[in-house]
Design a protein around this motif. Structure first.
Motif, PDB file in Angstrom:
ATOM      1  N   ASP A 105       1.156  -1.082   0.155  1.00 40.47           N
ATOM      2  CA  ASP A 105       0.233  -0.126  -0.095  1.00 40.47           C
ATOM      3  C   ASP A 105       0.985   1.322  -0.128  1.00 40.47           C
ATOM      4  O   ASP A 105       0.832   2.546  -0.503  1.00 40.47           O
ATOM      5  CB  ASP A 105      -1.348   0.113   1.525  1.00 40.47           C
ATOM      6  CG  ASP A 105      -1.728  -1.307   1.228  1.00 40.47           C
ATOM      7  OD1 ASP A 105      -2.668  -1.463   0.369  1.00 40.47           O
ATOM      8  OD2 ASP A 105      -1.894  -2.006   2.308  1.00 40.47           O
ATOM      9  N   ALA A 106       2.258   1.250   0.717  1.00 38.84           N
ATOM     10  CA  ALA A 106       3.012   2.023   1.084  1.00 38.84           C
ATOM     11  C   ALA A 106       4.306   1.402   0.052  1.00 38.84           C
ATOM     12  O   ALA A 106       4.797   0.690  -0.044  1.00 38.84           O
ATOM     13  CB  ALA A 106       3.490   2.496   1.871  1.00 38.84           C
ATOM     14  N   PHE A 147       2.793   8.748   5.328  1.00 39.97           N
ATOM     15  CA  PHE A 147       2.309   8.787   4.653  1.00 39.97           C
ATOM     16  C   PHE A 147       0.595   8.456   5.314  1.00 39.97           C
ATOM     17  O   PHE A 147      -0.588   8.599   4.226  1.00 39.97           O
ATOM     18  CB  PHE A 147       2.933   6.958   4.280  1.00 39.97           C
ATOM     19  CG  PHE A 147       1.479   5.908   3.437  1.00 39.97           C
ATOM     20  CD1 PHE A 147       1.206   6.559   2.592  1.00 39.97           C
ATOM     21  CD2 PHE A 147       0.523   4.896   3.985  1.00 39.97           C
ATOM     22  CE1 PHE A 147       0.418   5.978   1.579  1.00 39.97           C
ATOM     23  CE2 PHE A 147      -0.245   4.318   3.128  1.00 39.97           C
ATOM     24  CZ  PHE A 147      -0.640   4.916   2.328  1.00 39.97           C
ATOM     25  N   GLU A 148       0.873   7.653   5.972  1.00 36.80           N
ATOM     26  CA  GLU A 148      -0.923   7.320   6.975  1.00 36.80           C
ATOM     27  C   GLU A 148      -1.576   8.955   7.029  1.00 36.80           C
ATOM     28  O   GLU A 148      -3.475   9.290   7.125  1.00 36.80           O
ATOM     29  CB  GLU A 148      -0.792   6.787   8.038  1.00 36.80           C
ATOM     30  CG  GLU A 148      -0.866   5.032   7.200  1.00 36.80           C
ATOM     31  CD  GLU A 148      -0.264   4.629   8.861  1.00 36.80           C
ATOM     32  OE1 GLU A 148      -0.188   5.180   9.760  1.00 36.80           O
ATOM     33  OE2 GLU A 148      -0.522   2.714   9.001  1.00 36.80           O
ATOM     34  N   GLY A 172      -1.751  10.979   5.456  1.00 37.55           N
ATOM     35  CA  GLY A 172      -2.221  11.370   3.706  1.00 37.55           C
ATOM     36  C   GLY A 172      -1.117  11.702   2.613  1.00 37.55           C
ATOM     37  O   GLY A 172      -1.618  11.901   1.731  1.00 37.55           O
ATOM     38  N   TYR A 173       0.415  11.446   2.715  1.00 38.84           N
ATOM     39  CA  TYR A 173       0.874  11.759   1.857  1.00 38.84           C
ATOM     40  C   TYR A 173       1.091  11.254   0.858  1.00 38.84           C
ATOM     41  O   TYR A 173       1.261   9.764   1.217  1.00 38.84           O
ATOM     42  CB  TYR A 173       2.217  12.303   2.864  1.00 38.84           C
ATOM     43  CG  TYR A 173       1.792  13.626   3.407  1.00 38.84           C
ATOM     44  CD1 TYR A 173       1.794  15.301   2.498  1.00 38.84           C
ATOM     45  CD2 TYR A 173       2.159  14.069   4.328  1.00 38.84           C
ATOM     46  CE1 TYR A 173       2.404  16.130   3.441  1.00 38.84           C
ATOM     47  CE2 TYR A 173       1.528  15.323   5.473  1.00 38.84           C
ATOM     48  CZ  TYR A 173       1.794  16.450   4.498  1.00 38.84           C
ATOM     49  OH  TYR A 173       1.769  17.731   4.649  1.00 38.84           O
ATOM     50  N   ASP A 174       1.427  11.374  -0.218  1.00 44.26           N
ATOM     51  CA  ASP A 174       1.792  10.269  -1.560  1.00 44.26           C
ATOM     52  C   ASP A 174       3.019  10.023  -1.780  1.00 44.26           C
ATOM     53  O   ASP A 174       3.728   9.227  -1.703  1.00 44.26           O
ATOM     54  CB  ASP A 174       0.670  10.991  -3.019  1.00 44.26           C
ATOM     55  CG  ASP A 174      -0.499  10.736  -3.149  1.00 44.26           C
ATOM     56  OD1 ASP A 174      -0.907   9.559  -2.516  1.00 44.26           O
ATOM     57  OD2 ASP A 174      -1.266  11.847  -3.224  1.00 44.26           O
ATOM     58  N   ILE A 175       3.736  11.358  -1.249  1.00 39.00           N
ATOM     59  CA  ILE A 175       5.470  11.130  -1.397  1.00 39.00           C
ATOM     60  C   ILE A 175       5.897  11.393   0.307  1.00 39.00           C
ATOM     61  O   ILE A 175       5.519  12.793   0.379  1.00 39.00           O
ATOM     62  CB  ILE A 175       5.585  11.496  -2.254  1.00 39.00           C
ATOM     63  CG1 ILE A 175       5.480  11.473  -3.692  1.00 39.00           C
ATOM     64  CG2 ILE A 175       7.266  11.655  -2.599  1.00 39.00           C
ATOM     65  CD1 ILE A 175       5.890  11.628  -4.947  1.00 39.00           C
TER      66      ILE A 175
END
Ligand code: UDP
Ligand code: MG
Length: 352
Positions: A84-85, A107-108, A110-113
């Motif tokens: 998922d990441a 990441f959790e 809400g960041y994509d990178i």
């Protein structure tokens, strides 16, 4: 949540066991897989990894037939990662595994990178530090790109960022630039980069320069277009000088016979040749940009819109954010995904 870690390795027999131990420590309690990509190692790296994979099913191994370079190895790792990441990191512990939990946290949120940014570079020569600084400055100016300075290939990508990265299939790859090009929501995470755990760098000066040139040339056609600007300047200056020579030749007696015509021709033609070269450079640049066949845009959120129909090509529409309508048709064409990747892709629908 499954965390994939992609690690390119070339002759890292000394560091791989240390890295594996580091991963086990840092990821206690998490669900993870480590995908090692053996980029043509000639030492015991492969056999160490084979053994590790045999003992622990979370350790996975891809072997290249020869050395294709770390950028290709990372690409292959991203193609095979299921998480998922997905985190890309070096094998030499310069990218510390202890940072992984913090990256996953971001990441959790809400960041994509998530991009760890080096605040210090232990064990690197002053020369490397200065050239790196100069390079990042120059690149962000020339390529006009959102390129975070001091961020290497150590990065976390969300699943959908990985899907988007997979659509960029160009030959000359500069992963950091490509990740920035996507324009997804990115978090910076400062950290201190340590010296290599063992062994020595596989990036001697010449390879560094080659990567730097790939960075410039794959994100900007600036060098090709330089002669256009120089040609304009020279033509302008040449024309002024030409007028001056004309004046000298016609109204004064200061010139040697023949000089004026030679200088005049020289001024006019040099400028014109450079201009023409610039124009050709511009066409070459456009052809080059076209042949990369990159997607034209990346959509990250959809509100009250269904996912696009099949006719959409060279576009990336990522699922997972916004208020989505019914998923009517699969959009495998527009993301350039291969058929075998679709089950994973479908699974993503509605996540987050
Ligand atoms: N690497 C690779 N193929 C290569 C060169 C390097 O897979 O042709 C791997 C290497 O094993 C390491 C990572 O890429 O895991 C980064 O390389 P290195 O540490 O030598 O580069 P540096 O940190 O000095 O820039
Ligand atoms: Mg290193």
């Amino acid at each position: 949540m499954l965390l994939s870690i992609v690690i390119p390795v070339l002759n890292e027999a000394q560091t791989v066991p240390l890295l594996l131990a580091g991963l086990h420590d840092a990821l206690r309690g998490a669900t993870w897989e480590a995908i090692f990509v053996d980029d043509g190692s000639t030492d015991e790296t492969a056999s160490i990894l084979e053994r590790a994979a045999f003992e622990d099913h979370r350790v996975k191994l891809l072997r290249f037939s020869r050395n294709f370079g770390p950028q290709a190895a990372v690409t292959a790792g991203l193609d095979f990662a299921n998480g998922d990441a997905v985190v890309v990191m070096d094998a030499d512990l310069q990218d510390p595994p202890e940072l992984l939990p913090r990256m996953v946290e971001l990441f959790e949120q809400g960041y994509d990178i998530v991009s760890p940014q080096r605040t210090s570079r232990e064990g690197e020569t002053r020369f490397k530090r200065w050239t790196a600084l100069l390079f990042y400055r120059m690149l962000s100016r020339v390529a006009n790109q959102r390129l975070a300075p001091d961020v290497g290939d150590f990065r976390l990508f969300s699943r959908r960022a990985v899907l988007a990265m997979r659509t960029l299939r160009e030959q000359h790859r500069y992963m950091r630039g490509m990740a920035g090009w996507l324009g997804l929501k990115e978090a910076m995470l400062p950290f201190e980069r340590k010296a290599r755990a063992a062994g020595s760098s596989h990036y001697p000066l010449l390879k560094m320069l080659r990567l730097a040139w790939t960075g410039v040339s794959s994100f900007s056609a600036f060098p090709l277009r330089v002669s256009m600007a120089v040609g304009c300047l020279l033509s302008g200056a040449g024309f002024m000088y030409f007028l001056w020579v004309l004046y000298l030749a016609l109204w004064t007696s200061e010139t040697v016979p023949g000089w004026a015509s030679i200088v005049a021709l020289q001024c006019v033609f040099s400028g014109m040749i450079l201009l023409a070269l610039g124009a050709i450079g511009d066409y070459v640049a456009r052809t080059y940009e076209e042949t990369k066949s990159r997607p034209l845009y990346v959509v990250t959120e959809l509100y009250n819109l269904p996912l696009p129909s099949k006719s959409l090509t060279r576009a990336v529409v990522l699922e997972g954010r916004g208020l989505q309508g019914e998923i009517t048709e699969d959009n495998s064409d527009c993301t350039g995904l291969r058929a075998e990747e679709l089950p994973l892709y479908d699974r993503l629908a509605g996540v987050r």
